[in-house]
Design a protein around this motif. Structure first.
Motif, PDB file in Angstrom:
ATOM      1  N   LEU A  27      -4.077  -2.159   5.260  1.00 16.42           N
ATOM      2  CA  LEU A  27      -5.478  -1.895   5.551  1.00 16.42           C
ATOM      3  C   LEU A  27      -5.837  -2.125   7.018  1.00 16.42           C
ATOM      4  CD1 LEU A  27      -8.302  -1.160   4.540  1.00 16.42           C
ATOM      5  CD2 LEU A  27      -8.630  -3.562   3.918  1.00 16.42           C
ATOM      6  N   PHE A  28      -5.370  -3.219   7.590  1.00 21.19           N
ATOM      7  CA  PHE A  28      -5.742  -3.544   8.957  1.00 21.19           C
ATOM      8  C   PHE A  28      -4.600  -3.298   9.944  1.00 21.19           C
ATOM      9  CE2 PHE A  28      -8.761  -6.115   6.465  1.00 21.19           C
ATOM     10  CZ  PHE A  28      -9.944  -5.690   7.048  1.00 21.19           C
ATOM     11  N   GLY A  29      -3.700  -2.396   9.574  1.00 17.65           N
ATOM     12  CA  GLY A  29      -2.605  -2.074  10.473  1.00 17.65           C
ATOM     13  C   GLY A  29      -1.481  -3.086  10.399  1.00 17.65           C
ATOM     14  N   GLY A  30      -0.730  -3.185  11.473  1.00 16.53           N
ATOM     15  CA  GLY A  30       0.438  -4.050  11.475  1.00 16.53           C
ATOM     16  C   GLY A  30       1.663  -3.270  11.029  1.00 16.53           C
ATOM     17  N   ALA A  31       2.713  -3.996  10.707  1.00 17.02           N
ATOM     18  CA  ALA A  31       3.957  -3.345  10.302  1.00 17.02           C
ATOM     19  C   ALA A  31       3.756  -2.556   9.013  1.00 17.02           C
ATOM     20  CB  ALA A  31       5.040  -4.402  10.124  1.00 17.02           C
ATOM     21  N   ARG A  32       4.335  -1.357   8.965  1.00 18.74           N
ATOM     22  CA  ARG A  32       4.285  -0.557   7.751  1.00 18.74           C
ATOM     23  C   ARG A  32       5.213  -1.159   6.704  1.00 18.74           C
ATOM     24  NH1 ARG A  32       1.991   4.424   8.209  1.00 18.74           N
ATOM     25  NH2 ARG A  32       3.382   5.406   6.689  1.00 18.74           N
ATOM     26  N   ILE A  33       4.891  -0.917   5.425  1.00 15.21           N
ATOM     27  CA  ILE A  33       5.712  -1.421   4.332  1.00 15.21           C
ATOM     28  C   ILE A  33       6.192  -0.245   3.493  1.00 15.21           C
ATOM     29  CG2 ILE A  33       4.527  -3.652   4.248  1.00 15.21           C
ATOM     30  CD1 ILE A  33       2.964  -2.640   1.819  1.00 15.21           C
ATOM     31  N   THR A  34       7.211  -0.466   2.691  1.00 17.50           N
ATOM     32  CA  THR A  34       7.740   0.618   1.863  1.00 17.50           C
ATOM     33  C   THR A  34       6.810   0.871   0.674  1.00 17.50           C
ATOM     34  OG1 THR A  34       9.055  -0.900   0.516  1.00 17.50           O
ATOM     35  CG2 THR A  34      10.100   0.036   2.485  1.00 17.50           C
ATOM     36  N   LYS A  35       6.865   2.077   0.173  1.00 16.55           N
ATOM     37  CA  LYS A  35       5.985   2.450  -0.929  1.00 16.55           C
ATOM     38  C   LYS A  35       6.389   1.817  -2.258  1.00 16.55           C
ATOM     39  CE  LYS A  35       4.306   6.726   1.119  1.00 16.55           C
ATOM     40  NZ  LYS A  35       4.132   8.194   0.993  1.00 16.55           N
ATOM     41  N   ASP A  36       7.546   1.177  -2.305  1.00 15.71           N
ATOM     42  CA  ASP A  36       7.907   0.422  -3.502  1.00 15.71           C
ATOM     43  C   ASP A  36       7.792  -1.082  -3.277  1.00 15.71           C
ATOM     44  OD1 ASP A  36      10.065   0.027  -1.828  1.00 15.71           O
ATOM     45  OD2 ASP A  36      11.595   0.550  -3.312  1.00 15.71           O
ATOM     46  N   ASP A  37       7.127  -1.466  -2.191  1.00 18.03           N
ATOM     47  CA  ASP A  37       6.849  -2.877  -1.928  1.00 18.03           C
ATOM     48  C   ASP A  37       5.964  -3.432  -3.046  1.00 18.03           C
ATOM     49  OD1 ASP A  37       4.943  -5.067  -0.674  1.00 18.03           O
ATOM     50  OD2 ASP A  37       6.632  -4.909   0.716  1.00 18.03           O
ATOM     51  N   PRO A  38       6.131  -4.691  -3.438  1.00 18.26           N
ATOM     52  CA  PRO A  38       5.290  -5.268  -4.490  1.00 18.26           C
ATOM     53  C   PRO A  38       3.800  -5.166  -4.196  1.00 18.26           C
ATOM     54  CG  PRO A  38       7.175  -6.694  -4.087  1.00 18.26           C
ATOM     55  CD  PRO A  38       7.216  -5.626  -3.032  1.00 18.26           C
ATOM     56  N   ARG A  39       3.402  -5.219  -2.918  1.00 17.71           N
ATOM     57  CA  ARG A  39       1.985  -5.073  -2.585  1.00 17.71           C
ATOM     58  C   ARG A  39       1.500  -3.651  -2.867  1.00 17.71           C
ATOM     59  NH1 ARG A  39       2.818  -7.546   3.297  1.00 17.71           N
ATOM     60  NH2 ARG A  39       4.801  -6.509   2.864  1.00 17.71           N
ATOM     61  N   THR A  40       2.319  -2.669  -2.505  1.00 16.49           N
ATOM     62  CA  THR A  40       1.960  -1.283  -2.782  1.00 16.49           C
ATOM     63  C   THR A  40       1.851  -1.050  -4.284  1.00 16.49           C
ATOM     64  OG1 THR A  40       3.316  -0.719  -0.860  1.00 16.49           O
ATOM     65  CG2 THR A  40       2.510   1.101  -2.203  1.00 16.49           C
ATOM     66  N   GLU A  41       2.789  -1.616  -5.022  1.00 15.73           N
ATOM     67  CA  GLU A  41       2.762  -1.480  -6.471  1.00 15.73           C
ATOM     68  C   GLU A  41       1.497  -2.105  -7.050  1.00 15.73           C
ATOM     69  OE1 GLU A  41       3.815  -0.445 -10.267  1.00 15.73           O
ATOM     70  OE2 GLU A  41       4.814   0.158  -8.415  1.00 15.73           O
ATOM     71  N   ALA A  42       1.064  -3.227  -6.493  1.00 12.31           N
ATOM     72  CA  ALA A  42      -0.118  -3.913  -7.022  1.00 12.31           C
ATOM     73  C   ALA A  42      -1.389  -3.136  -6.741  1.00 12.31           C
ATOM     74  CB  ALA A  42      -0.220  -5.322  -6.434  1.00 12.31           C
ATOM     75  N   TYR A  43      -1.615  -2.746  -5.484  1.00  9.46           N
ATOM     76  CA  TYR A  43      -2.868  -2.041  -5.224  1.00  9.46           C
ATOM     77  C   TYR A  43      -2.824  -0.608  -5.736  1.00  9.46           C
ATOM     78  CZ  TYR A  43      -1.031  -0.264  -0.640  1.00  9.46           C
ATOM     79  OH  TYR A  43      -0.308   0.334   0.377  1.00  9.46           O
ATOM     80  N   GLY A  44      -1.611  -0.051  -5.891  1.00  5.36           N
ATOM     81  CA  GLY A  44      -1.503   1.252  -6.542  1.00  5.36           C
ATOM     82  C   GLY A  44      -1.891   1.176  -8.011  1.00  5.36           C
ATOM     83  N   THR A  45      -1.580   0.073  -8.656  1.00  4.27           N
ATOM     84  CA  THR A  45      -1.972  -0.117 -10.054  1.00  4.27           C
ATOM     85  C   THR A  45      -3.483  -0.275 -10.171  1.00  4.27           C
ATOM     86  OG1 THR A  45       0.167  -1.180 -10.463  1.00  4.27           O
ATOM     87  CG2 THR A  45      -1.525  -1.467 -12.138  1.00  4.27           C
ATOM     88  N   ILE A  46      -4.087  -0.947  -9.205  1.00  2.17           N
ATOM     89  CA  ILE A  46      -5.550  -1.013  -9.162  1.00  2.17           C
ATOM     90  C   ILE A  46      -6.130   0.394  -9.060  1.00  2.17           C
ATOM     91  CG2 ILE A  46      -7.522  -1.739  -7.759  1.00  2.17           C
ATOM     92  CD1 ILE A  46      -6.377  -4.125  -9.087  1.00  2.17           C
ATOM     93  N   ASP A  47      -5.530   1.229  -8.252  1.00  3.39           N
ATOM     94  CA  ASP A  47      -5.978   2.620  -8.095  1.00  3.39           C
ATOM     95  C   ASP A  47      -5.934   3.351  -9.435  1.00  3.39           C
ATOM     96  OD1 ASP A  47      -6.893   4.805  -6.608  1.00  3.39           O
ATOM     97  OD2 ASP A  47      -4.875   5.488  -6.136  1.00  3.39           O
ATOM     98  N   GLU A  48      -4.883   3.125 -10.205  1.00  6.23           N
ATOM     99  CA  GLU A  48      -4.782   3.724 -11.543  1.00  6.23           C
ATOM    100  C   GLU A  48      -5.933   3.256 -12.434  1.00  6.23           C
ATOM    101  OE1 GLU A  48      -0.917   3.620 -13.533  1.00  6.23           O
ATOM    102  OE2 GLU A  48      -0.027   3.044 -11.629  1.00  6.23           O
ATOM    103  N   PHE A  88     -12.122  -1.674  -5.737  1.00  7.93           N
ATOM    104  CA  PHE A  88     -11.753  -1.339  -4.363  1.00  7.93           C
ATOM    105  C   PHE A  88     -11.683  -2.605  -3.505  1.00  7.93           C
ATOM    106  CE2 PHE A  88     -12.796   2.994  -5.570  1.00  7.93           C
ATOM    107  CZ  PHE A  88     -11.920   3.746  -4.803  1.00  7.93           C
ATOM    108  N   VAL A  89     -12.516  -3.578  -3.803  1.00  5.98           N
ATOM    109  CA  VAL A  89     -12.457  -4.856  -3.087  1.00  5.98           C
ATOM    110  C   VAL A  89     -11.131  -5.548  -3.382  1.00  5.98           C
ATOM    111  CG1 VAL A  89     -13.549  -7.109  -2.767  1.00  5.98           C
ATOM    112  CG2 VAL A  89     -14.968  -5.075  -3.157  1.00  5.98           C
ATOM    113  N   ALA A  90     -10.752  -5.572  -4.654  1.00  3.25           N
ATOM    114  CA  ALA A  90      -9.484  -6.191  -5.040  1.00  3.25           C
ATOM    115  C   ALA A  90      -8.315  -5.481  -4.373  1.00  3.25           C
ATOM    116  CB  ALA A  90      -9.335  -6.175  -6.561  1.00  3.25           C
ATOM    117  N   ALA A  91      -8.359  -4.154  -4.355  1.00  8.06           N
ATOM    118  CA  ALA A  91      -7.281  -3.389  -3.728  1.00  8.06           C
ATOM    119  C   ALA A  91      -7.197  -3.678  -2.240  1.00  8.06           C
ATOM    120  CB  ALA A  91      -7.496  -1.894  -3.975  1.00  8.06           C
TER     121      ALA A  91
END
Length: 218
Positions: A27-48, A88-91
């Motif tokens: 969200l606030f930039g910094g190093a990019r992470i992989t799309k299978d990173d646990p963080r991506t999986e978590a906020y992607g599940t929120i999106d679902e 969206f706040v949680a994500a």
């Protein structure tokens, strides 16, 4: 030689090609992470979960447009929209790297205690107006309640992903996990309220069990 997929992008506000290597930005930039990173999986599940709640809200909207919406469901759409926005706040909290946690704002990009209290108020108010089942039930009695049940199961998955992140020290605040736990409870109760607003009773998970209320259908 044909152009690369990145080179073929034409004036798209969505397709940038930056994720073609399997990474995504936080969200606030910094190093990019992989799309299978646990963080991506978590906020992607929120999106679902937000999308599944949208199914319930769309059904309510269609019923209202057709003038077939029961009076007891009139206030459910705004509640669902509120929950979608809160997710969206949680994500946002989940999509923020530790180096930017100081930039998070309570109730906007980080779950706070007031959000949990709001869910608890809704939960108590909704429970007071319905008959609670006394065993597991099979979803699908109405389209609205089925969509809510789908959202509930996705929220539970998001909660499980968030538990793993907490163990890795990757959650900024202390309120996100209780929020997801309470939200799943609330959505389950809203599904029961949606059924009862249409004078429908849930199907028990075990055969031979009577439905609550006076519904004698099988």
């Amino acid at each position: 030689m044909s152009a690369s997929p990145r080179a073929r992008i034409r004036d798209s506000a969505v397709a940038t090609g930056k994720g073609d290597d399997g990474t995504t930005g936080l969200l606030f930039g910094g190093a990019r992470i992989t799309k299978d990173d646990p963080r991506t999986e978590a906020y992607g599940t929120i999106d679902e979960a937000v999308a599944a709640l949208g199914l319930a809200r769309a059904e309510l909207g269609a019923r209202a447009q057709d003038a077939t919406l029961p009076a007891g469901l009139a206030g459910l759409g705004p509640i669902i929209l509120r929950l979608q926005r809160e997710l969206f706040v949680a994500a946002a909290e989940l999509a923020t790297g530790a180096d930017a946690w100081d930039r998070l704002r309570d109730g906007e990009t980080r779950v706070d205690a007031a959000m949990i209290a709001g869910l608890e108020d809704l939960l108590a108010e909704t429970e007071a107006g319905i008959t609670m089942p006394h065993e597991f039930i099979v979803p699908g009695e109405t389209r609205t309640s089925a969509a809510l049940e789908l959202a509930r199961t996705i929220i539970r998955r998001a909660e499980r992903r968030a538990v793993a992140l907490r163990g890795a020290g990757l959650i900024a605040g202390s309120h996100l996990l209780p929020y997801l736990n309470r939200l799943a409870d609330l959505v389950w109760v809203l599904a029961r309220a949606a059924e009862q607003a249409e004078a429908r009773s849930p199907v028990p998970s075990r055969t031979g069990r009577a439905r609550p209320g006076n519904d004698s259908r099988t």
